[in-house]
Design a protein around this motif. Structure first.
Motif, PDB file in Angstrom:
ATOM      1  N   PRO A 138      30.536  16.658  15.807  1.00  0.00           N
ATOM      2  CA  PRO A 138      29.674  16.344  16.949  1.00  0.00           C
ATOM      3  C   PRO A 138      30.379  15.517  18.028  1.00  0.00           C
ATOM      4  N   ILE A 139      31.302  14.654  17.624  1.00  0.00           N
ATOM      5  CA  ILE A 139      32.031  13.829  18.585  1.00  0.00           C
ATOM      6  C   ILE A 139      33.030  14.679  19.361  1.00  0.00           C
ATOM      7  N   ILE A 140      33.650  15.633  18.688  1.00  0.00           N
ATOM      8  CA  ILE A 140      34.651  16.489  19.334  1.00  0.00           C
ATOM      9  C   ILE A 140      34.006  17.578  20.185  1.00  0.00           C
ATOM     10  N   LEU A 141      32.991  18.263  19.610  1.00  0.00           N
ATOM     11  CA  LEU A 141      32.387  19.417  20.287  1.00  0.00           C
ATOM     12  C   LEU A 141      31.178  19.060  21.134  1.00  0.00           C
ATOM     13  N   GLY A 142      30.522  17.954  20.789  1.00  0.00           N
ATOM     14  CA  GLY A 142      29.249  17.637  21.412  1.00  0.00           C
ATOM     15  C   GLY A 142      28.110  18.146  20.548  1.00  0.00           C
ATOM     16  N   ALA A 143      26.942  17.545  20.702  1.00  0.00           N
ATOM     17  CA  ALA A 143      25.812  17.845  19.821  1.00  0.00           C
ATOM     18  C   ALA A 143      25.351  19.296  19.942  1.00  0.00           C
ATOM     19  N   GLN A 144      25.241  19.819  21.160  1.00  0.00           N
ATOM     20  CA  GLN A 144      24.703  21.163  21.357  1.00  0.00           C
ATOM     21  C   GLN A 144      25.642  22.238  20.818  1.00  0.00           C
ATOM     22  N   ARG A 145      26.928  22.106  21.080  1.00  0.00           N
ATOM     23  CA  ARG A 145      27.888  23.086  20.550  1.00  0.00           C
ATOM     24  C   ARG A 145      27.914  23.026  19.022  1.00  0.00           C
ATOM     25  N   THR A 146      27.802  21.824  18.484  1.00  0.00           N
ATOM     26  CA  THR A 146      27.796  21.679  17.029  1.00  0.00           C
ATOM     27  C   THR A 146      26.560  22.344  16.429  1.00  0.00           C
ATOM     28  N   ASN A 147      25.426  22.212  17.089  1.00  0.00           N
ATOM     29  CA  ASN A 147      24.203  22.877  16.616  1.00  0.00           C
ATOM     30  C   ASN A 147      24.377  24.394  16.585  1.00  0.00           C
ATOM     31  N   LYS A 148      25.059  24.934  17.582  1.00  0.00           N
ATOM     32  CA  LYS A 148      25.302  26.385  17.614  1.00  0.00           C
ATOM     33  C   LYS A 148      26.211  26.803  16.459  1.00  0.00           C
ATOM     34  N   LEU A 149      27.203  25.957  16.158  1.00  0.00           N
ATOM     35  CA  LEU A 149      28.083  26.245  15.026  1.00  0.00           C
ATOM     36  C   LEU A 149      27.305  26.187  13.720  1.00  0.00           C
ATOM     37  N   ILE A 150      26.458  25.189  13.567  1.00  0.00           N
ATOM     38  CA  ILE A 150      25.614  25.070  12.374  1.00  0.00           C
ATOM     39  C   ILE A 150      24.743  26.320  12.229  1.00  0.00           C
ATOM     40  N   PHE A 151      24.186  26.794  13.338  1.00  0.00           N
ATOM     41  CA  PHE A 151      23.339  27.988  13.321  1.00  0.00           C
ATOM     42  C   PHE A 151      24.122  29.188  12.790  1.00  0.00           C
ATOM     43  N   LEU A 152      25.339  29.372  13.287  1.00  0.00           N
ATOM     44  CA  LEU A 152      26.153  30.510  12.851  1.00  0.00           C
ATOM     45  C   LEU A 152      26.499  30.412  11.369  1.00  0.00           C
ATOM     46  N   ILE A 153      26.852  29.212  10.921  1.00  0.00           N
ATOM     47  CA  ILE A 153      27.150  29.029   9.493  1.00  0.00           C
ATOM     48  C   ILE A 153      25.895  29.262   8.657  1.00  0.00           C
ATOM     49  N   GLY A 154      24.746  28.811   9.183  1.00  0.00           N
ATOM     50  CA  GLY A 154      23.484  28.951   8.460  1.00  0.00           C
ATOM     51  C   GLY A 154      23.059  30.393   8.245  1.00  0.00           C
ATOM     52  N   LEU A 155      23.525  31.293   9.107  1.00  0.00           N
ATOM     53  CA  LEU A 155      23.192  32.707   8.940  1.00  0.00           C
ATOM     54  C   LEU A 155      23.828  33.297   7.673  1.00  0.00           C
ATOM     55  N   ILE A 156      24.936  32.702   7.227  1.00  0.00           N
ATOM     56  CA  ILE A 156      25.652  33.242   6.066  1.00  0.00           C
ATOM     57  C   ILE A 156      24.827  33.097   4.782  1.00  0.00           C
ATOM     58  N   GLN A 158      14.580  25.360  14.165  1.00  0.00           N
ATOM     59  CA  GLN A 158      14.500  23.979  14.632  1.00  0.00           C
ATOM     60  C   GLN A 158      15.806  23.500  15.271  1.00  0.00           C
ATOM     61  N   LEU A 159      16.922  24.113  14.894  1.00  0.00           N
ATOM     62  CA  LEU A 159      18.222  23.707  15.433  1.00  0.00           C
ATOM     63  C   LEU A 159      18.286  23.815  16.959  1.00  0.00           C
ATOM     64  N   TRP A 160      17.519  24.734  17.524  1.00  0.00           N
ATOM     65  CA  TRP A 160      17.597  24.965  18.968  1.00  0.00           C
ATOM     66  C   TRP A 160      16.918  23.874  19.779  1.00  0.00           C
ATOM     67  N   THR A 161      16.097  23.051  19.142  1.00  0.00           N
ATOM     68  CA  THR A 161      15.384  22.011  19.888  1.00  0.00           C
ATOM     69  C   THR A 161      15.668  20.594  19.392  1.00  0.00           C
ATOM     70  N   VAL A 162      16.330  20.453  18.239  1.00  0.00           N
ATOM     71  CA  VAL A 162      16.542  19.140  17.643  1.00  0.00           C
ATOM     72  C   VAL A 162      17.469  18.285  18.511  1.00  0.00           C
ATOM     73  N   LYS A 163      17.137  17.000  18.647  1.00  0.00           N
ATOM     74  CA  LYS A 163      17.948  16.088  19.463  1.00  0.00           C
ATOM     75  C   LYS A 163      18.051  14.686  18.866  1.00  0.00           C
ATOM     76  N   THR A 164      16.949  14.169  18.330  1.00  0.00           N
ATOM     77  CA  THR A 164      16.924  12.772  17.898  1.00  0.00           C
ATOM     78  C   THR A 164      17.440  12.609  16.463  1.00  0.00           C
ATOM     79  N   THR A 165      17.772  11.371  16.135  1.00  0.00           N
ATOM     80  CA  THR A 165      18.254  11.050  14.792  1.00  0.00           C
ATOM     81  C   THR A 165      17.211  11.381  13.734  1.00  0.00           C
TER      82      THR A 165
END
Length: 304
Positions: A214-232, A269-276
């Motif tokens: 998240p620090i390297i990619l940013g929160a939104q890009r990381t969420n997209k990566l999580i989404f792609l991994i989650g499809l597996i 939920q990944l597409w809208t999540v923001k807070t801790t």
């Protein structure tokens, strides 16, 4: 003191390890009536060694997480409050030595002394993860998730592998392939959860100088990566249902309600999540999905 010890050792996680390994031994293996190596006492020792090393890993992780925990979750911090750092270090050493020692005894008991290296390697990786690897983007996530998968695979290595003969090789291979499927499921779910926890802890990690995704990619890009991994794992579970469980109604319902549906909810939920707090909720959902998946090992005795 005892309650604090249980908290720092992550007692619920240790109970999940125990239940998973016992389900593999007494539900999955018994369902197939396969040849095994360990007696009840020998298996108890395997489980005890696994739990000791896992508990030690949790303690050393908390020891090196004090700085970030003061920022991310000060209300949940135990070390240096309820338990001194000296006591925590002593507990880490005792549990590590006990786990590795039992592993060494058990390896010699089954005639595979070289297997003792597995316990040494796992203990060393948990230490490296706490002290260095968790600061390296994705690498730490992969290492700790691999160790979670080993909770499953180690049962096969110690109970199935030594009992293989030319006559039972095919049956043993089928069982080990099932363990591999569950290990892969646990690996993927834990990868997702580790990255979600990095999202949750981004402020403390940043202030500590860590380089998480998240620090390297940013929160939104990381969420997209999580989404792609989650499809597996989602696709894998759906395929597993279609390929192996479609004739067993209750198993299909179990998988759809307790694994597929929560996974779909998580991905949406990944597409809208923001807070801790939202990330914390997603982390809990993933943990519940993993537990549901591992508990499904107990279904084999009813569907075979």
């Amino acid at each position: 003191m005892l309650l604090a010890f249980f908290k720092v050792c992550r007692l619920p996680n240790l109970l999940i390890i125990i239940i998973t390994q016992y389900l593999i031994k007494y539900s999955l293996f018994n369902s197939f009536g396969i040849d095994i190596t360990l007696s009840d006492f020998g298996f108890f020792l395997l489980c005890l060694a696994t739990v000791c090393i896992a508990a030690a890993g949790n303690i050393i992780n908390d020891i090196y997480d004090i700085e970030t925990d003061q920022i991310n979750k000060p209300q949940k911090q135990i070390l240096d409050k309820d338990i001194s750092l000296k006591t925590a270090n002593n507990l880490y050493i005792i549990l590590s030595v006990l786990g590795v020692g039992i592993g060494f005894y058990l390896s010699n008991l089954i005639g595979k002394p070289g297997f003792s290296a597995i316990f040494i390697l796992i203990s060393a990786l948990l230490y490296l993860y706490a002290t260095y690897l968790k600061q390296v983007a994705l690498l730490g996530n992969v290492v700790i998730s691999s160790l979670v998968a080993m909770v499953i695979l180690i049962v096969g290595l110690f109970d199935l592998f030594p009992a293989i003969t030319p006559g039972n090789r095919q049956t043993q291979s089928v069982i080990f392939s099932i363990l591999l499927d569950y290990a892969l499921f646990a690996f993927l779910l834990n990868i997702l959860r580790e990255i979600i926890k990095d999202q949750e802890d981004i402020i403390g990690d940043y202030n500590s100088g860590r380089k998480t995704l998240p620090i390297i990619l940013g929160a939104q890009r990381t969420n997209k990566l999580i989404f792609l991994i989650g499809l597996i794992p989602l696709a894998a579970v759906i395929f597993y249902i279609y390929q192996y469980l479609y004739q067993h109604l209750y198993a299909v319902i179990y998988a759809l309600l307790l694994i597929v549906a929560p996974l779909l909810y998580f991905l949406i939920q990944l597409w809208t999540v923001k807070t801790t707090s939202e990330y914390r909720k997603l982390s809990l959902i993933l943990k519940l999905i993993m537990v549901s998946g591992l508990l499904s090992i107990g279904l084999y005795q009813f569907i075979l």
